[in-house]
Scaffold this motif. Structure first.
Motif, mmCIF file in Angstrom:
data_model
loop_
_atom_site.group_PDB
_atom_site.id
_atom_site.type_symbol
_atom_site.label_atom_id
_atom_site.label_comp_id
_atom_site.label_asym_id
_atom_site.label_seq_id
_atom_site.Cartn_x
_atom_site.Cartn_y
_atom_site.Cartn_z
ATOM 1 N N ALA A 47 0.837 -1.205 0.000
ATOM 2 C CA ALA A 47 0.000 0.000 0.000
ATOM 3 C C ALA A 47 0.871 1.253 0.000
ATOM 4 C CB ALA A 47 -0.935 -0.009 1.205
ATOM 5 N N LEU A 48 1.952 1.234 0.776
ATOM 6 C CA LEU A 48 2.841 2.400 0.820
ATOM 7 C C LEU A 48 3.537 2.617 -0.522
ATOM 8 C CD1 LEU A 48 4.306 1.979 4.405
ATOM 9 C CD2 LEU A 48 2.666 3.713 3.622
ATOM 10 N N THR A 49 3.832 1.542 -1.237
ATOM 11 C CA THR A 49 4.423 1.647 -2.573
ATOM 12 C C THR A 49 3.431 2.281 -3.537
ATOM 13 O OG1 THR A 49 5.881 -0.240 -2.170
ATOM 14 C CG2 THR A 49 5.482 0.349 -4.473
ATOM 15 N N VAL A 50 2.155 1.884 -3.437
ATOM 16 C CA VAL A 50 1.113 2.491 -4.270
ATOM 17 C C VAL A 50 1.005 3.983 -3.958
ATOM 18 C CG1 VAL A 50 -1.392 2.571 -4.703
ATOM 19 C CG2 VAL A 50 -0.210 0.368 -4.627
ATOM 20 N N LEU A 51 1.029 4.333 -2.687
ATOM 21 C CA LEU A 51 0.961 5.732 -2.268
ATOM 22 C C LEU A 51 2.116 6.532 -2.877
ATOM 23 C CD1 LEU A 51 -0.030 8.079 -0.371
ATOM 24 C CD2 LEU A 51 1.525 7.127 1.328
ATOM 25 N N LEU A 52 3.325 6.057 -2.667
ATOM 26 C CA LEU A 52 4.513 6.727 -3.204
ATOM 27 C C LEU A 52 4.447 6.834 -4.720
ATOM 28 C CD1 LEU A 52 7.478 5.328 -1.117
ATOM 29 C CD2 LEU A 52 7.314 7.665 -1.934
ATOM 30 N N ASN A 53 4.047 5.747 -5.362
ATOM 31 C CA ASN A 53 3.963 5.727 -6.816
ATOM 32 C C ASN A 53 2.972 6.777 -7.319
ATOM 33 O OD1 ASN A 53 4.737 4.386 -9.384
ATOM 34 N ND2 ASN A 53 2.544 3.967 -9.445
ATOM 35 N N ASN A 54 1.800 6.846 -6.693
ATOM 36 C CA ASN A 54 0.797 7.828 -7.111
ATOM 37 C C ASN A 54 1.324 9.254 -6.966
ATOM 38 O OD1 ASN A 54 -1.049 5.864 -7.743
ATOM 39 N ND2 ASN A 54 -2.413 6.265 -6.031
ATOM 40 N N LEU A 55 1.960 9.550 -5.835
ATOM 41 C CA LEU A 55 2.435 10.906 -5.582
ATOM 42 C C LEU A 55 3.570 11.302 -6.536
ATOM 43 C CD1 LEU A 55 2.337 11.040 -1.677
ATOM 44 C CD2 LEU A 55 0.598 11.826 -3.314
ATOM 45 N N VAL A 56 4.521 10.405 -6.733
ATOM 46 C CA VAL A 56 5.658 10.704 -7.613
ATOM 47 C C VAL A 56 5.205 10.760 -9.069
ATOM 48 C CG1 VAL A 56 7.899 9.855 -8.449
ATOM 49 C CG2 VAL A 56 7.382 9.828 -6.001
ATOM 50 N N ASP A 57 4.339 9.833 -9.457
ATOM 51 C CA ASP A 57 3.811 9.811 -10.820
ATOM 52 C C ASP A 57 3.060 11.111 -11.122
ATOM 53 O OD1 ASP A 57 3.872 7.975 -13.029
ATOM 54 O OD2 ASP A 57 1.682 7.881 -12.873
ATOM 55 N N ASN A 58 2.204 11.543 -10.204
ATOM 56 C CA ASN A 58 1.488 12.809 -10.383
ATOM 57 C C ASN A 58 2.461 13.970 -10.520
ATOM 58 O OD1 ASN A 58 -1.127 11.835 -10.343
ATOM 59 N ND2 ASN A 58 -1.597 12.561 -8.287
ATOM 60 N N ALA A 59 3.464 14.012 -9.652
ATOM 61 C CA ALA A 59 4.430 15.110 -9.684
ATOM 62 C C ALA A 59 5.130 15.178 -11.039
ATOM 63 C CB ALA A 59 5.443 14.963 -8.550
ATOM 64 N N ILE A 60 5.559 14.042 -11.551
ATOM 65 C CA ILE A 60 6.239 14.024 -12.853
ATOM 66 C C ILE A 60 5.275 14.399 -13.973
ATOM 67 C CG2 ILE A 60 7.370 12.543 -14.565
ATOM 68 C CD1 ILE A 60 8.591 10.996 -12.174
ATOM 69 N N ASN A 61 4.076 13.830 -13.943
ATOM 70 C CA ASN A 61 3.116 14.093 -15.014
ATOM 71 C C ASN A 61 2.681 15.556 -15.083
ATOM 72 O OD1 ASN A 61 3.041 11.524 -16.153
ATOM 73 N ND2 ASN A 61 1.533 10.810 -14.686
ATOM 74 N N TYR A 62 2.525 16.199 -13.936
ATOM 75 C CA TYR A 62 2.037 17.570 -13.928
ATOM 76 C C TYR A 62 3.140 18.623 -13.999
ATOM 77 C CZ TYR A 62 -2.646 15.848 -13.191
ATOM 78 O OH TYR A 62 -3.849 15.211 -13.362
ATOM 79 N N THR A 63 4.374 18.207 -13.795
ATOM 80 C CA THR A 63 5.488 19.154 -13.895
ATOM 81 C C THR A 63 5.882 19.318 -15.365
ATOM 82 O OG1 THR A 63 6.295 18.594 -11.701
ATOM 83 C CG2 THR A 63 7.894 19.562 -13.214
ATOM 84 N N PRO A 64 5.979 20.559 -15.823
ATOM 85 C CA PRO A 64 6.362 20.764 -17.228
ATOM 86 C C PRO A 64 7.824 20.397 -17.478
ATOM 87 C CG PRO A 64 6.017 22.868 -16.113
ATOM 88 C CD PRO A 64 5.690 21.794 -15.127
ATOM 89 N N GLU A 65 8.169 20.303 -18.753
ATOM 90 C CA GLU A 65 9.542 19.982 -19.134
ATOM 91 C C GLU A 65 10.529 20.894 -18.419
ATOM 92 O OE1 GLU A 65 10.891 19.000 -22.856
ATOM 93 O OE2 GLU A 65 9.212 17.708 -23.319
ATOM 94 N N ASN A 66 11.692 20.336 -18.112
ATOM 95 C CA ASN A 66 12.788 21.039 -17.435
ATOM 96 C C ASN A 66 12.433 21.451 -16.011
ATOM 97 O OD1 ASN A 66 14.510 20.989 -19.787
ATOM 98 N ND2 ASN A 66 13.117 22.506 -20.645
ATOM 99 N N GLY A 67 11.486 20.752 -15.404
ATOM 100 C CA GLY A 67 11.073 21.054 -14.038
ATOM 101 C C GLY A 67 11.837 20.230 -13.016
ATOM 102 N N THR A 68 11.331 20.274 -11.796
ATOM 103 C CA THR A 68 11.988 19.614 -10.674
ATOM 104 C C THR A 68 10.958 18.904 -9.807
ATOM 105 O OG1 THR A 68 13.638 21.386 -10.626
ATOM 106 C CG2 THR A 68 13.496 20.000 -8.675
ATOM 107 N N VAL A 69 11.321 17.702 -9.350
ATOM 108 C CA VAL A 69 10.531 16.948 -8.377
ATOM 109 C C VAL A 69 11.481 16.535 -7.262
ATOM 110 C CG1 VAL A 69 9.197 14.840 -7.945
ATOM 111 C CG2 VAL A 69 8.879 16.095 -10.092
ATOM 112 N N VAL A 70 11.106 16.842 -6.026
ATOM 113 C CA VAL A 70 11.935 16.484 -4.877
ATOM 114 C C VAL A 70 11.095 15.678 -3.900
ATOM 115 C CG1 VAL A 70 13.321 17.333 -2.951
ATOM 116 C CG2 VAL A 70 13.339 18.563 -5.128
ATOM 117 N N VAL A 71 11.597 14.501 -3.543
ATOM 118 C CA VAL A 71 10.949 13.642 -2.559
ATOM 119 C C VAL A 71 11.773 13.728 -1.278
ATOM 120 C CG1 VAL A 71 10.212 11.281 -2.027
ATOM 121 C CG2 VAL A 71 10.134 12.106 -4.399
ATOM 122 N N GLY A 72 11.114 13.848 -0.149
ATOM 123 C CA GLY A 72 11.828 13.937 1.114
ATOM 124 C C GLY A 72 11.200 13.058 2.177
#
Length: 157
Positions: A47-72
């Motif tokens: 379940a935690l993997t699904v949670l992480l996957n959803n959050l990171v996937d959303n961040a990448i999908n909604y961030t425009p080209e040349n953007g940044t995603v930081v997980v902490g």
């Protein structure tokens, strides 16, 4: 009770980021794990993997080209905080409660999807006695914090 174990969130996040690198590279997005700590939570690894996957996937999908995603992953008192921040368009404050509803897509959404990702993430956080908070990221995008109890303060159902 079955399936609950001590999960090292930094390790899980690191593994998941590595899996998302090809998608991030396609959009020239810089994705990283910010100062990982040894924060552990008590939960279901799948379940935690699904949670992480959803959050990171959303961040990448909604961030425009040349953007940044930081997980902490950080600890604060008797909480472990998983955060995903991006330089995307963010979510207007007026819509932040609605995005946890199933199939809600937001007014200005141009990315494909079903509107289930954050609804699923919200349910997973509830099952882990955690809460999810949306705010503005330091990069003018969205910041998602999932605030978990530490294993010593988690009370199995």
């Amino acid at each position: 009770r079955t399936g609950l174990q001590k999960v090292h969130l930094s390790h899980s996040a690191s593994t998941l980021i590595a899996e998302h690198v090809p998608l991030a590279l396609k959009k020239h997005i810089d994705i990283s794990l910010d100062e990982p700590c040894q924060g552990s939570v008590y939960g279901n690894i799948d379940a935690l993997t699904v949670l992480l996957n959803n959050l990171v996937d959303n961040a990448i999908n909604y961030t425009p080209e040349n953007g940044t995603v930081v997980v902490g992953v950080t600890t604060l008192g008797d909480h472990v905080i998983l955060s995903v921040s991006d330089s995307g368009p963010g979510i207007p404050a007026s819509e932040r409660d609605k995005v946890f509803e199933r199939f809600y897509r937001g007014r200005d959404v141009t990315q494909p999807g079903s509107g289930l990702g954050l609804s699923i993430a919200h349910r997973i956080t509830e099952l882990h006695q955690a809460r999810i908070v949306l705010s503005d990221s330091p990069m003018n995008g969205l910041k998602v914090d999932v605030i978990f109890p530490t294993p010593s303060t988690f009370h199995p159902p």
